[in-house]
Enzyme design. Structure first.
Site, PDB file in Angstrom:
ATOM      1  N   TYR A   1      24.923  24.458 -19.706  1.00 16.94           N
ATOM      2  CA  TYR A   1      23.552  24.985 -19.718  1.00 16.94           C
ATOM      3  C   TYR A   1      23.171  25.533 -18.335  1.00 16.94           C
ATOM      4  O   TYR A   1      22.591  26.622 -18.230  1.00 16.94           O
ATOM      5  CB  TYR A   1      22.635  23.839 -20.144  1.00 16.94           C
ATOM      6  CG  TYR A   1      21.201  24.151 -20.383  1.00 16.94           C
ATOM      7  CD1 TYR A   1      20.749  24.572 -21.642  1.00 16.94           C
ATOM      8  CD2 TYR A   1      20.253  23.980 -19.380  1.00 16.94           C
ATOM      9  CE1 TYR A   1      19.403  24.812 -21.861  1.00 16.94           C
ATOM     10  CE2 TYR A   1      18.910  24.213 -19.601  1.00 16.94           C
ATOM     11  CZ  TYR A   1      18.488  24.625 -20.843  1.00 16.94           C
ATOM     12  OH  TYR A   1      17.148  24.849 -21.061  1.00 16.94           O
TER      13      TYR A   1
ATOM     14  N   ASP B   1      20.853  35.267 -35.838  1.00 16.66           N
ATOM     15  CA  ASP B   1      21.464  34.397 -34.833  1.00 16.66           C
ATOM     16  C   ASP B   1      21.690  35.225 -33.573  1.00 16.66           C
ATOM     17  O   ASP B   1      22.465  36.181 -33.582  1.00 16.66           O
ATOM     18  CB  ASP B   1      22.800  33.858 -35.390  1.00 16.66           C
ATOM     19  CG  ASP B   1      23.491  32.925 -34.414  1.00 16.66           C
ATOM     20  OD1 ASP B   1      23.115  32.902 -33.217  1.00 16.66           O
ATOM     21  OD2 ASP B   1      24.432  32.234 -34.846  1.00 16.66           O
TER      22      ASP B   1
ATOM     23  N   GLY C   1      13.756  33.052 -30.731  1.00 23.21           N
ATOM     24  CA  GLY C   1      13.403  31.626 -30.835  1.00 23.21           C
ATOM     25  C   GLY C   1      11.900  31.438 -30.745  1.00 23.21           C
ATOM     26  O   GLY C   1      11.404  30.515 -30.106  1.00 23.21           O
TER      27      GLY C   1
ATOM     28  N   SER D   1       9.834  30.624 -33.078  1.00 30.89           N
ATOM     29  CA  SER D   1       9.260  29.826 -34.170  1.00 30.89           C
ATOM     30  C   SER D   1       8.798  28.448 -33.736  1.00 30.89           C
ATOM     31  O   SER D   1       7.963  27.829 -34.392  1.00 30.89           O
ATOM     32  CB  SER D   1      10.310  29.661 -35.275  1.00 30.89           C
ATOM     33  OG  SER D   1      11.503  29.102 -34.745  1.00 30.89           O
ATOM     34  N   ARG D   2       9.366  27.949 -32.645  1.00 34.01           N
ATOM     35  CA  ARG D   2       9.045  26.579 -32.214  1.00 34.01           C
ATOM     36  C   ARG D   2       8.914  26.536 -30.694  1.00 34.01           C
ATOM     37  O   ARG D   2       9.340  27.453 -29.998  1.00 34.01           O
ATOM     38  CB  ARG D   2      10.169  25.610 -32.634  1.00 34.01           C
ATOM     39  CG  ARG D   2      10.311  25.434 -34.110  1.00 34.01           C
ATOM     40  CD  ARG D   2      11.280  24.305 -34.461  1.00 34.01           C
ATOM     41  NE  ARG D   2      12.663  24.654 -34.225  1.00 34.01           N
ATOM     42  CZ  ARG D   2      13.469  23.994 -33.386  1.00 34.01           C
ATOM     43  NH1 ARG D   2      13.020  22.959 -32.705  1.00 34.01           N
ATOM     44  NH2 ARG D   2      14.729  24.365 -33.233  1.00 34.01           N
TER      45      ARG D   2
ATOM     46  N   ALA E   1      24.940  28.855 -17.853  1.00 36.61           N
ATOM     47  CA  ALA E   1      24.365  29.943 -18.659  1.00 36.61           C
ATOM     48  C   ALA E   1      23.024  30.395 -18.078  1.00 36.61           C
ATOM     49  O   ALA E   1      22.755  31.600 -17.967  1.00 36.61           O
ATOM     50  CB  ALA E   1      24.189  29.476 -20.111  1.00 36.61           C
TER      51      ALA E   1
ATOM     52  N   ASN F   1      14.094  33.986 -25.242  1.00 36.41           N
ATOM     53  CA  ASN F   1      13.714  32.572 -25.173  1.00 36.41           C
ATOM     54  C   ASN F   1      14.650  31.644 -25.941  1.00 36.41           C
ATOM     55  O   ASN F   1      14.775  30.470 -25.586  1.00 36.41           O
ATOM     56  CB  ASN F   1      12.283  32.442 -25.712  1.00 36.41           C
ATOM     57  CG  ASN F   1      11.909  31.002 -25.999  1.00 36.41           C
ATOM     58  OD1 ASN F   1      11.587  30.238 -25.096  1.00 36.41           O
ATOM     59  ND2 ASN F   1      11.987  30.621 -27.275  1.00 36.41           N
TER      60      ASN F   1
ATOM     61  N   ILE G   1       9.631  20.415 -20.224  1.00 38.16           N
ATOM     62  CA  ILE G   1       8.516  20.841 -21.071  1.00 38.16           C
ATOM     63  C   ILE G   1       8.608  20.060 -22.390  1.00 38.16           C
ATOM     64  O   ILE G   1       9.706  19.902 -22.950  1.00 38.16           O
ATOM     65  CB  ILE G   1       8.601  22.362 -21.351  1.00 38.16           C
ATOM     66  CG1 ILE G   1       8.724  23.164 -20.036  1.00 38.16           C
ATOM     67  CG2 ILE G   1       7.409  22.827 -22.178  1.00 38.16           C
ATOM     68  CD1 ILE G   1       7.584  23.043 -19.051  1.00 38.16           C
TER      69      ILE G   1
HETATM   70  P1  NAP Z   1      13.142  24.346 -29.082  1.00 40.91           P
HETATM   71  O1  NAP Z   1      11.804  23.726 -29.245  1.00 40.91           O
HETATM   72  O2  NAP Z   1      14.364  23.589 -29.439  1.00 40.91           O
HETATM   73  O3  NAP Z   1      13.133  25.759 -29.869  1.00 40.91           O
HETATM   74  C1  NAP Z   1      14.281  26.534 -29.836  1.00 40.91           C
HETATM   75  C2  NAP Z   1      14.015  27.849 -30.533  1.00 40.91           C
HETATM   76  O4  NAP Z   1      15.177  28.673 -30.375  1.00 40.91           O
HETATM   77  C3  NAP Z   1      13.776  27.720 -32.031  1.00 40.91           C
HETATM   78  O5  NAP Z   1      12.845  28.699 -32.413  1.00 40.91           O
HETATM   79  C4  NAP Z   1      15.155  28.019 -32.621  1.00 40.91           C
HETATM   80  O6  NAP Z   1      15.087  28.534 -33.937  1.00 40.91           O
HETATM   81  C5  NAP Z   1      15.626  29.090 -31.659  1.00 40.91           C
HETATM   82  N1  NAP Z   1      17.074  29.250 -31.627  1.00 40.91           N
HETATM   83  C6  NAP Z   1      18.025  28.362 -31.220  1.00 40.91           C
HETATM   84  N2  NAP Z   1      19.237  28.902 -31.317  1.00 40.91           N
HETATM   85  C7  NAP Z   1      19.067  30.156 -31.812  1.00 40.91           C
HETATM   86  C8  NAP Z   1      19.951  31.220 -32.141  1.00 40.91           C
HETATM   87  N3  NAP Z   1      21.287  31.098 -32.003  1.00 40.91           N
HETATM   88  N4  NAP Z   1      19.429  32.372 -32.619  1.00 40.91           N
HETATM   89  C9  NAP Z   1      18.105  32.513 -32.772  1.00 40.91           C
HETATM   90  N5  NAP Z   1      17.202  31.537 -32.477  1.00 40.91           N
HETATM   91  C10 NAP Z   1      17.702  30.386 -32.012  1.00 40.91           C
HETATM   92  O7  NAP Z   1      13.372  24.793 -27.565  1.00 40.91           O
HETATM   93  P2  NAP Z   1      12.325  25.004 -26.358  1.00 40.91           P
HETATM   94  O8  NAP Z   1      12.224  23.746 -25.608  1.00 40.91           O
HETATM   95  O9  NAP Z   1      11.091  25.675 -26.831  1.00 40.91           O
HETATM   96  O10 NAP Z   1      13.183  26.005 -25.450  1.00 40.91           O
HETATM   97  C11 NAP Z   1      12.957  27.401 -25.440  1.00 40.91           C
HETATM   98  C12 NAP Z   1      13.693  27.995 -24.257  1.00 40.91           C
HETATM   99  O11 NAP Z   1      13.237  27.373 -23.052  1.00 40.91           O
HETATM  100  C13 NAP Z   1      15.209  27.753 -24.299  1.00 40.91           C
HETATM  101  O12 NAP Z   1      15.887  28.884 -23.793  1.00 40.91           O
HETATM  102  C14 NAP Z   1      15.398  26.585 -23.342  1.00 40.91           C
HETATM  103  O13 NAP Z   1      16.699  26.570 -22.814  1.00 40.91           O
HETATM  104  C15 NAP Z   1      14.339  26.881 -22.324  1.00 40.91           C
HETATM  105  N6  NAP Z   1      13.905  25.727 -21.547  1.00 40.91           N
HETATM  106  C16 NAP Z   1      13.325  24.665 -22.154  1.00 40.91           C
HETATM  107  C17 NAP Z   1      12.910  23.590 -21.363  1.00 40.91           C
HETATM  108  C18 NAP Z   1      12.249  22.374 -21.951  1.00 40.91           C
HETATM  109  O14 NAP Z   1      12.049  21.386 -21.201  1.00 40.91           O
HETATM  110  N7  NAP Z   1      11.889  22.353 -23.234  1.00 40.91           N
HETATM  111  C19 NAP Z   1      13.108  23.608 -19.991  1.00 40.91           C
HETATM  112  C20 NAP Z   1      13.707  24.719 -19.419  1.00 40.91           C
HETATM  113  C21 NAP Z   1      14.092  25.785 -20.200  1.00 40.91           C
HETATM  114  P3  NAP Z   1      15.461  27.601 -35.231  1.00 40.91           P
HETATM  115  O15 NAP Z   1      14.442  26.526 -35.258  1.00 40.91           O
HETATM  116  O16 NAP Z   1      15.386  28.499 -36.395  1.00 40.91           O
HETATM  117  O17 NAP Z   1      16.837  27.075 -34.953  1.00 40.91           O
END
Ligand code: NAP
Length: 242
Positions: free
Chosen positions: A153, A59, A8, A10-11, A156, A88, A186
């Protein structure tokens, strides 16, 4: 040659991690699942600062897809291995437990927990053989405190923290460390639908964190200075919960 793979990447947080690791001179592999434009944009940003990045689409919840992608990558890189793995990739499917559908439970567990297992198992052997490895799992405040509406969530992410501590003890002798970061709120696409103005009143720091503030801790854990830190969870939450 050693690579860092960010699932993950990419974003959001993964992208910030990829940028940081690339800026510090590592060759990075950016995994994504569906948003190819975002993934290409991240590679372009890394290359613009002189970094080296390549894409690997799969995936994370599919062991077959992981195997196919990594076998192809290995064929193209016979002398290389992944020494830094950042687990991630993740998603939210929030619902109160009483209304939660099987697929909402399954998608979250398959991505955050089973995905961690499939890819870590696949890449661990090379790290053990080379006696060099860093595994960093992106958990969550939700997995420590528990958040209502997120039993899937929270479960997990809590499981990933348990796995972090267990695996750390299995592989420490081979100079492989396993740690987790647990971000609070975040500012990324994942939290875009939340009411930031209301939620930030709960956060002692008074704001959401940035992806780069999480990436900074990941970069530290991935580096030589963190060689004696393993089985730990670094919370990055603006004081929301400690
Ligand atoms: P995000 O902006 O939604 O980005 C999610 C990333 O994961 C994207 O690159 C997406 O790729 C990829 N992804 C999702 N499902 C996937 C799969 N089955 N296989 C491969 N890639 C997959 O999320 P984020 O906020 O940066 O979160 C990143 C991590 O931090 C996650 O584990 C999340 O649970 C954790 N987290 C986030 C926060 C927060 O507040 N944002 C807080 C605590 C923990 P595509 O775009 O190609 O789908």
């Amino acid at each position: 040659m050693e690579y860092a793979l960010i699932t993950g990447g990419s974003r959001g947080i993964g992208k910030a991690v990829a940028l940081r690791l690339a800026r510090s001179g590592r060759a990075v592999i950016i995994n994504y699942r569906s948003n190819e434009d975002a993934a290409r944009q991240t590679v372009a940003e890394i290359e613009a600062v002189g970094g080296q990045a390549e894409l690997l689409c799969f995936d994370i919840s599919s062991p077959e897809a992981i195997e196919t992608a990594l076998a192809q990558w290995q064929e193209a890189h016979p002398a290389d291995y992944v020494s830094v793995l950042v687990n991630n990739a993740g998603l939210r499917r929030d619902n109160l437990l009483i209304f939660m559908q099987n697929d909402e439970w399954k998608q979250v567990v398959d991505t955050s927990l089973n995905g961690f297992f499939y890819i870590t198992r696949r890449l661990l052997k090379d790290m053990l053989t080379h006696r060099n490895g860093r595994i960093i799992n992106v958990a969550s405040l939700s997995g420590i405190k528990g958040l209502p509406g997120q039993t899937n969530y929270s479960a997990a992410k809590a499981a990933v923290i348990g796995a972090t501590k267990a695996l750390a003890q299995e592989v420490a002798k081979r100079k492989v460390t396993v740690n987790a970061v647990a971000p609070g709120f975040i500012a990324t696409d994942m939290t875009h639908d939340l009411d930031e103005n209301e939620l930030k009143k709960l956060i002692p720091a008074g704001r959401f964190g940035t992806p780069d503030e999480v990436a900074a801790a990941v970069e530290f854990l991935a580096g030589a200075d963190a060689a004696y830190i393993t089985g730990q969870v670094i919370q990055i939450n603006g004081g929301l919960y400690t």
